[in-house]
Design an enzyme around this catalytic site. Structure first.
Site, mmCIF file in Angstrom:
data_model
loop_
_atom_site.group_PDB
_atom_site.id
_atom_site.type_symbol
_atom_site.label_atom_id
_atom_site.label_comp_id
_atom_site.label_asym_id
_atom_site.label_seq_id
_atom_site.Cartn_x
_atom_site.Cartn_y
_atom_site.Cartn_z
ATOM 1 N N LEU A 103 -9.197 -0.982 -6.103
ATOM 2 C CA LEU A 103 -7.940 -1.039 -5.346
ATOM 3 C C LEU A 103 -7.394 0.301 -4.854
ATOM 4 C CD1 LEU A 103 -5.969 -3.803 -7.275
ATOM 5 C CD2 LEU A 103 -7.115 -3.982 -5.057
ATOM 6 N N ASP A 104 -8.015 1.412 -5.206
ATOM 7 C CA ASP A 104 -7.555 2.702 -4.679
ATOM 8 C C ASP A 104 -8.739 3.622 -4.442
ATOM 9 O OD1 ASP A 104 -5.633 4.414 -3.695
ATOM 10 O OD2 ASP A 104 -5.120 5.256 -5.648
#
Length: 191
Positions: free
Chosen positions: A100-101
């Site tokens: 997610l990042d």
């Protein structure tokens, strides 16, 4: 972070062992009682501190090599780094983890320029058969977030979108490159 989230993150990190994912070494958790003001009164409350410990990677982040023209990577090195990021990401997805990042600042390099994915602070560990989640919280870094992320949809495809942005930046040597048609020209100049 509450106890359940912390325990879940640590157990998630403990099961991850891959040459292209930063190695989790351990954690430290401490709670101390402190006297604090609460609604005008003094109360004793536990203040918790938690630290996660990871291996040290001396060459810094991939971000430094994309931003600094003097550190521009040769094609063979770029190819090796891209291939190994893909291997690390594939492993995470096989473990049901969505990062997610994913961005160049969260890819660290060792002495041999081996990339290792790091910073699992907002990652999501899916259950065995889970393939998506919906959230009200926006997760990720602008410029690397998949369009569906803005609607709160989390899937493995979210990381693949981020990976695509990283590859374009590596091939062009530029951040946030808008004209995709010119990527092949810049890629050929890289030699």
């Amino acid at each position: 972070m509450d106890d359940d989230k912390f325990t879940k993150e640590v157990s998630c990190l403990m099961r991850v062992k891959h040459k292209n994912v930063v190695r989790f070494l351990g954690y430290c958790a401490d709670a101390q009682g402190k006297m604090l003001d609460y609604e005008g009164q003094k109360v004793i409350a536990d203040e918790r501190q938690r630290l996660l410990c990871f291996e040290y990677l001396p060459e810094g982040s991939l971000d430094n090599y994309i931003n600094d023209a003097s550190c521009q990577l040769k094609w063979r090195t770029c190819y090796k780094i891209i291939k190994e990021i893909c291997e690390g990401l594939s492993y995470l997805h096989q473990q049901n983890i969505v990062h997610l990042d994913l961005k160049p600042a969260n890819i660290l390099l060792d002495h041999h320029m081996v990339p290792k994915i790091t910073d699992f602070g907002i990652s999501k560990c899916f259950d065995e058969k889970q393939t998506r989640a919906i959230t009200k919280n926006l997760c990720g870094s602008m410029g690397y977030m998949a369009p569906e992320s803005f609607d709160g949809v989390i899937t493995f495809k979210s990381d693949i979108y981020s990976l695509g942005i990283i590859i374009i930046e590596m091939l062009t040597g530029q951040k946030r490159y808008d004209e995709i048609d010119n990527v092949s020209i810049l890629f050929q100049e890289k030699g």
